[in-house]
Design a protein around this motif. Structure first.
Motif, mmCIF file in Angstrom:
data_model
loop_
_atom_site.group_PDB
_atom_site.id
_atom_site.type_symbol
_atom_site.label_atom_id
_atom_site.label_comp_id
_atom_site.label_asym_id
_atom_site.label_seq_id
_atom_site.Cartn_x
_atom_site.Cartn_y
_atom_site.Cartn_z
ATOM 1 N N GLN A 1 0.831 -1.214 0.000
ATOM 2 C CA GLN A 1 0.000 0.000 0.000
ATOM 3 C C GLN A 1 0.866 1.264 0.000
ATOM 4 O O GLN A 1 0.635 2.206 0.754
ATOM 5 C CB GLN A 1 -0.944 0.000 1.204
ATOM 6 C CG GLN A 1 -2.049 -1.041 1.112
ATOM 7 C CD GLN A 1 -3.056 -0.715 0.021
ATOM 8 O OE1 GLN A 1 -3.758 0.283 0.091
ATOM 9 N NE2 GLN A 1 -3.122 -1.570 -1.002
ATOM 10 N N SER A 2 1.855 1.252 -0.878
ATOM 11 C CA SER A 2 2.749 2.404 -0.984
ATOM 12 C C SER A 2 3.331 2.480 -2.391
ATOM 13 O O SER A 2 3.270 1.511 -3.157
ATOM 14 C CB SER A 2 3.892 2.285 0.036
ATOM 15 O OG SER A 2 4.696 1.143 -0.249
ATOM 16 N N TYR A 3 3.911 3.653 -2.733
ATOM 17 C CA TYR A 3 4.562 3.817 -4.024
ATOM 18 C C TYR A 3 5.990 3.293 -3.947
ATOM 19 O O TYR A 3 6.705 3.530 -2.967
ATOM 20 C CB TYR A 3 4.566 5.285 -4.437
ATOM 21 C CG TYR A 3 3.219 5.794 -4.908
ATOM 22 C CD1 TYR A 3 2.763 5.531 -6.186
ATOM 23 C CD2 TYR A 3 2.410 6.532 -4.047
ATOM 24 C CE1 TYR A 3 1.523 5.993 -6.616
ATOM 25 C CE2 TYR A 3 1.164 7.006 -4.470
ATOM 26 C CZ TYR A 3 0.729 6.711 -5.755
ATOM 27 O OH TYR A 3 -0.494 7.166 -6.176
ATOM 28 N N LEU A 4 6.412 2.590 -4.996
ATOM 29 C CA LEU A 4 7.766 2.034 -5.068
ATOM 30 C C LEU A 4 8.660 3.052 -5.767
ATOM 31 O O LEU A 4 8.488 3.343 -6.948
ATOM 32 C CB LEU A 4 7.755 0.711 -5.833
ATOM 33 C CG LEU A 4 6.810 -0.363 -5.279
ATOM 34 C CD1 LEU A 4 6.813 -1.594 -6.183
ATOM 35 C CD2 LEU A 4 7.210 -0.755 -3.853
ATOM 36 N N LYS A 5 9.624 3.589 -5.028
ATOM 37 C CA LYS A 5 10.444 4.674 -5.549
ATOM 38 C C LYS A 5 11.388 4.228 -6.663
ATOM 39 O O LYS A 5 11.829 5.035 -7.472
ATOM 40 C CB LYS A 5 11.264 5.302 -4.412
ATOM 41 C CG LYS A 5 10.408 5.958 -3.329
ATOM 42 C CD LYS A 5 9.595 7.095 -3.900
ATOM 43 C CE LYS A 5 8.767 7.808 -2.825
ATOM 44 N NZ LYS A 5 7.933 8.887 -3.389
ATOM 45 N N ASN A 6 11.729 2.941 -6.700
ATOM 46 C CA ASN A 6 12.664 2.458 -7.718
ATOM 47 C C ASN A 6 11.965 1.811 -8.907
ATOM 48 O O ASN A 6 12.602 1.225 -9.772
ATOM 49 C CB ASN A 6 13.642 1.463 -7.101
ATOM 50 C CG ASN A 6 12.935 0.241 -6.519
ATOM 51 O OD1 ASN A 6 11.742 0.308 -6.214
ATOM 52 N ND2 ASN A 6 13.660 -0.857 -6.378
ATOM 53 N N LYS A 7 10.639 1.908 -8.935
ATOM 54 C CA LYS A 7 9.881 1.358 -10.063
ATOM 55 C C LYS A 7 8.944 2.444 -10.591
ATOM 56 O O LYS A 7 8.049 2.897 -9.879
ATOM 57 C CB LYS A 7 9.090 0.115 -9.650
ATOM 58 C CG LYS A 7 9.972 -1.084 -9.316
ATOM 59 C CD LYS A 7 9.140 -2.330 -9.050
ATOM 60 C CE LYS A 7 10.036 -3.534 -8.800
ATOM 61 N NZ LYS A 7 9.241 -4.777 -8.582
ATOM 62 N N ASN A 8 9.183 2.831 -11.832
ATOM 63 C CA ASN A 8 8.445 3.959 -12.401
ATOM 64 C C ASN A 8 7.720 3.579 -13.683
ATOM 65 O O ASN A 8 8.083 2.611 -14.356
ATOM 66 C CB ASN A 8 9.413 5.106 -12.733
ATOM 67 C CG ASN A 8 10.203 5.563 -11.534
ATOM 68 O OD1 ASN A 8 9.656 5.738 -10.452
ATOM 69 N ND2 ASN A 8 11.508 5.753 -11.728
ATOM 70 N N SER A 9 6.733 4.379 -14.006
ATOM 71 C CA SER A 9 6.207 4.408 -15.375
ATOM 72 C C SER A 9 6.689 5.716 -15.984
ATOM 73 O O SER A 9 6.642 6.761 -15.334
ATOM 74 C CB SER A 9 4.685 4.325 -15.390
ATOM 75 O OG SER A 9 4.109 5.433 -14.721
ATOM 76 N N ALA A 10 7.191 5.643 -17.210
ATOM 77 C CA ALA A 10 7.740 6.820 -17.887
ATOM 78 C C ALA A 10 6.972 7.039 -19.179
ATOM 79 O O ALA A 10 6.691 6.082 -19.916
ATOM 80 C CB ALA A 10 9.223 6.624 -18.180
ATOM 81 N N SER A 11 6.649 8.287 -19.477
ATOM 82 C CA SER A 11 5.862 8.554 -20.686
ATOM 83 C C SER A 11 6.231 9.899 -21.289
ATOM 84 O O SER A 11 6.785 10.779 -20.622
ATOM 85 C CB SER A 11 4.362 8.513 -20.368
ATOM 86 O OG SER A 11 4.022 9.510 -19.423
ATOM 87 N N PHE A 12 5.897 10.028 -22.565
ATOM 88 C CA PHE A 12 5.988 11.317 -23.244
ATOM 89 C C PHE A 12 4.881 11.344 -24.283
ATOM 90 O O PHE A 12 4.724 10.420 -25.087
ATOM 91 C CB PHE A 12 7.335 11.517 -23.932
ATOM 92 C CG PHE A 12 7.496 12.893 -24.531
ATOM 93 C CD1 PHE A 12 7.934 13.949 -23.762
ATOM 94 C CD2 PHE A 12 7.189 13.126 -25.866
ATOM 95 C CE1 PHE A 12 8.055 15.228 -24.304
ATOM 96 C CE2 PHE A 12 7.313 14.389 -26.424
ATOM 97 C CZ PHE A 12 7.753 15.449 -25.633
ATOM 98 N N CYS A 13 4.112 12.431 -24.263
ATOM 99 C CA CYS A 13 3.049 12.616 -25.244
ATOM 100 C C CYS A 13 3.249 13.962 -25.919
ATOM 101 O O CYS A 13 3.539 14.957 -25.249
ATOM 102 C CB CYS A 13 1.672 12.555 -24.582
ATOM 103 S SG CYS A 13 0.293 12.473 -25.758
ATOM 104 N N GLY A 14 3.121 13.985 -27.231
ATOM 105 C CA GLY A 14 3.337 15.230 -27.951
ATOM 106 C C GLY A 14 2.989 15.104 -29.414
ATOM 107 O O GLY A 14 2.295 14.172 -29.835
ATOM 108 N N TYR A 15 3.517 16.025 -30.218
ATOM 109 C CA TYR A 15 3.197 16.070 -31.632
ATOM 110 C C TYR A 15 4.395 16.604 -32.401
ATOM 111 O O TYR A 15 5.306 17.223 -31.845
ATOM 112 C CB TYR A 15 1.954 16.933 -31.884
ATOM 113 C CG TYR A 15 1.997 18.289 -31.227
ATOM 114 C CD1 TYR A 15 2.650 19.372 -31.827
ATOM 115 C CD2 TYR A 15 1.420 18.511 -29.977
ATOM 116 C CE1 TYR A 15 2.698 20.618 -31.226
ATOM 117 C CE2 TYR A 15 1.471 19.745 -29.363
ATOM 118 C CZ TYR A 15 2.105 20.800 -29.994
ATOM 119 O OH TYR A 15 2.168 22.028 -29.389
#
Length: 752
Positions: free
Chosen positions: A582-596
């Motif tokens: 029940q916590s966020y994992l600091k060493n596991k991320n989702s990474a994204s970029f949205c643009g045009y």
């Protein structure tokens, strides 16, 4: 003479009597037994009726009249890309059975004697008696078992040589019907193809085809000549697996089944006139483009391998039309291995994930809608203590930071946005909508159509599960930068595309036309969600903010700024929530970029989303920048070698390019459009001494001697399909080597 005349009279009378008997029999059948042979007699059991099992004849063992119906399957429609190249087509595979009942001894009478022939005919002059040569039977069984094992051991590893011996003994020695192999429809590696049947047809005994007991059951499967490209989106429709366009467009693709009724009378099979012809399914033409799909697939795969990500997705759509030109959903097949394949889940459309900082564009739009001048006031960044009072006037202090430093900085909104400051964005929203009025902020987000549920040609897209009834500070604060709720990547792409499209929000389009063999049956256009999600001035200013993320001195995507290929967008990083702790994992991320891109006149809008990595959003920017660069390099979807470089004149060249594409290529590169040879649909072009050099390419479009060397995979498969070849491709790039079997009409292309 009298004896001869008497014989003639006798023959004449016999013929007359026989003819009269036949006539009477015909009259009897027409008037007295017509209903029996039409299957409408009370003595006939019609098994095509839904309640036939309740008929008393169903339990009558003496009943020898039945009506049955065989379904006639239509040919399923094919799926094409936006240039008419096959993405999914029909392909015949086989099941192999040896019916030993065909090998039973044959008996016939010769005079007063009954002759039994138990000879087994193997072909090529090899014959032997079943009763006199039992050792030959065992030898034949072993030969066939060994041949099948060698041919199919890689595709059917669980079937060893003893299995084949057992089945062939059952067929040849026991003279029973023995299934040998069955194609697994949803697993291409376990298909039995024309090449296999050609091999089987040369084996002893089986070369006698039906007389040798050999029987093939033909089944139609769907084949994707481009392997994993967009496999999840194209989909599958079998008894066990239904997904993608194959499922959502099934009513268009499947056609209408036909039927043929038969009546069995005294074991005689008679077709009835009630035949309904099947209607083949329609073809669908997708918006996908093979070249762009190839770019997106490869760039996503590359970054997933580099970062050892759990899964990732990427989508490219045309900004103005909403046509999805590429969509890739890749997942790691096994923990600890860098092997990825198209996922069974369409992550782009169904994965509910926390958007993170890409959602700051939504907050920015909400801020700009109520702020006429965004260059007057500065806001805290990096660190700030927010103060909120309750109804009694009691103060509650909430210290917030963007990182580990507790150092407060102040900057204009465009600085906060390009640096992706959580503190700064929240401060802008609190200043505009009040730190106590979360519901007012939500109403504005809703009015921008960002939280809308909508339907696509691949199914429904659920609305973000943003908290609606929260009144605490943390829920409000987190929502400002995309934390504490989830939405799909395609929803992020849709409202980013609206900004790129001057405020017009449209639903992504996956299918643009339905055709049959001759005509276009229906055309589709993207559904408009809103003509204007925000004021034109708001959209214009928001695009400046998105450009600053890439071009600004402190922009989070500045490392991939390219003076020749401009793009704009927003980065996003989120820690992954762990249900166990029940916590966020600091060493596991989702990474994204949205643009045009291009930034000034957007043609394509795209998103890259990478799940479960240790690094942050720059890896998504890297993949996005490579996609933008390579899609731009296609130059009207062709594979040219060069793009503009500083102080260098563009000199396009190609080993093999379609004649019809050259004018568009020249126009895009600013080269004067000169007359081109029409001798061949494909030509080689180069530039030398400021003149166009052209020559007929080595490509040959002849059925018996095709040559696809130098063509892209997409063009080669397209041309071979027109010639009637079933094609398999290996590798990526252009055709380097090729193999053809003109008898079986199969082709293998090796790319590099």
């Amino acid at each position: 003479m009298k004896k001869s005349s008497a014989k003639m009279v006798l023959v004449y009378l016999s013929v007359v009597i026989l003819g009269l008997a036949c006539f009477l029999k015909i009259v009897h059948l027409i008037f007295f037994q017509r209903s029996l042979f039409e299957g409408t007699s009370a003595q006939c059991l019609d098994k095509t009726q839904p309640d036939w099992e309740s008929n008393p004849l169903a339990d009558d063992t003496t009943c020898n009249c039945f009506v049955v119906q065989n379904d006639l399957k239509p040919l399923r429609g094919e799926i094409y890309d936006d240039r008419g190249r096959l993405l999914i087509s029909n392909f015949n595979v086989f099941d192999i059975t040896v019916d030993g009942r065909m090998l039973q001894p044959k008996s016939y009478r010769k005079g007063q004697h009954t002759i039994v022939n138990d000879t087994i005919y193997c072909g090529g002059g090899r014959n032997f008696s079943r009763s006199a040569n039992p050792a030959e039977i065992e030898k034949l069984v072993n030969e066939l078992a060994y041949a099948f094992y060698q041919q199919f051991k890689d595709r059917f590893p669980k079937k060893n040589i003893n299995y084949y011996k057992k089945q062939f003994r059952k067929a040849i020695k026991e003279m029973k019907n023995a299934p040998i192999l069955q194609s697994t429809l949803h697993r291409e590696k376990e298909w039995i193809t024309d090449e296999d049947t050609a091999f089987v047809n040369k084996l002893p005994l089986l070369s006698q085809k039906r007389k040798g007991g050999l029987n093939y059951t033909i089944r139609t499967v769907r084949i994707n000549p481009y392997g994993d490209l967009a496999r999840r989106t194209l989909g599958m429709y079998t008894d066990n697996k239904k997904f993608g366009l194959e499922m959502s467009q099934n009513e268009i693709l499947q056609g209408e089944a036909g039927a043929q009724k038969y009546i069995y009378v005294n074991q005689a099979r008679i077709p009835l006139n009630e035949r309904i012809e099947p209607v083949d399914g329609f073809n669908i033409h997708t918006t996908l483009n093979l070249e762009i799909q190839n770019v997106v697939h490869n760039e996503l795969l590359k970054i997933l391998i580099e970062e050892n990500a759990e899964w990732g997705c990427a989508v490219v759509m045309e900004t103005k039309t909403g046509e999805v030109k590429a969509i890739s959903n890749l997942t790691r097949t096994q923990e600890g291995h860098s092997v990825y394949e198209e996922s069974q889940q369409n992550y782009a459309l169904t994965a509910m994930v926390e958007p993170g900082s890409t959602f700051k564009l939504a907050s920015l739009l909400a801020y700009l809608e109520r702020t006429d001048n965004d260059s007057i006031k500065k806001y805290p960044m990096m660190y700030h203590t927010f103060i909120r009072k309750n109804k009694n006037g009691k103060e509650f202090r909430y210290p917030k930071t963007d990182g580990y430093e507790r150092r407060e900085e102040w900057g204009y909104p465009i600085e906060a946005f390009q640096r992706s400051s959580n503190v700064g964005i929240a401060a802008m929203i609190f200043d505009t909508y009040s730190i106590d009025n979360y519901q007012e902020y939500l109403k504005k987000i809703d009015s921008l159509f960002i939280t809308t549920t909508f339907s696509t040609q691949l199914g429904m897209i659920n609305a973000p599960n943003i908290k609606r009834k929260a009144y605490d500070f943390h829920s409000y604060y987190n929502a400002c930068f995309g934390t504490g709720f989830k939405m799909t990547p395609i929803q992020t792409l849709i409202y980013f595309n609206a900004v790129a499209n001057d405020g017009k929000m449209i639903v992504p389009l996956f299918v643009n036309a339905v055709t049959n063999k001759n005509d276009t049956i229906k055309k589709f256009e993207a559904e408009v969600i809103a003509e204007q999600i925000a004021k034109p001035e708001t959209i214009k200013r928001a695009r400046k903010y998105l450009e600053a993320v890439v071009s600004g001195e402190r922009g989070t995507a500045r490392a991939y700024k390219n003076k020749y290929i401009s793009f704009a967008g927003k980065t996003g990083t989120r820690d992954i929530w762990d249900e166990t702790t029940q916590s966020y994992l600091k060493n596991k991320n989702s990474a994204s970029f949205c643009g045009y891109f291009p930034a000034d006149e957007p043609k394509y809008t795209a998103i890259v989303f990478i799940y479960n990595v240790s690094r942050k959003s720059t890896i998504a920017v890297k993949a996005f920048a490579n996609i933008a660069k390579n899609v731009t390099r296609l130059a009207y979807l062709t594979s040219l070698r060069e793009i503009p470089t500083e102080n260098k004149k563009v000199t396009p060249s190609s080993r093999a390019i379609a004649n019809v594409d050259i004018p568009f290529v020249f126009q895009g590169y600013g080269v004067e459009n000169q007359k081109l040879t029409k001798d061949s649909p494909y030509v080689r072009i180069s530039y030398s001494d400021n003149e166009l050099q052209q020559a007929k390419s080595s490509v040959l479009l002849e059925k018996n001697s095709p040559n696809m060397i130098g063509l892209t995979a997409a063009d080669a498969v397209y041309e071979l399909n027109k010639l009637g070849y079933v094609t398999k491709i290996y590798g990526r790039g252009r055709v380097k080597n090729q193999e053809y079997n003109t008898e079986k009409m199969t082709a293998k292309l090796y790319l590099e």
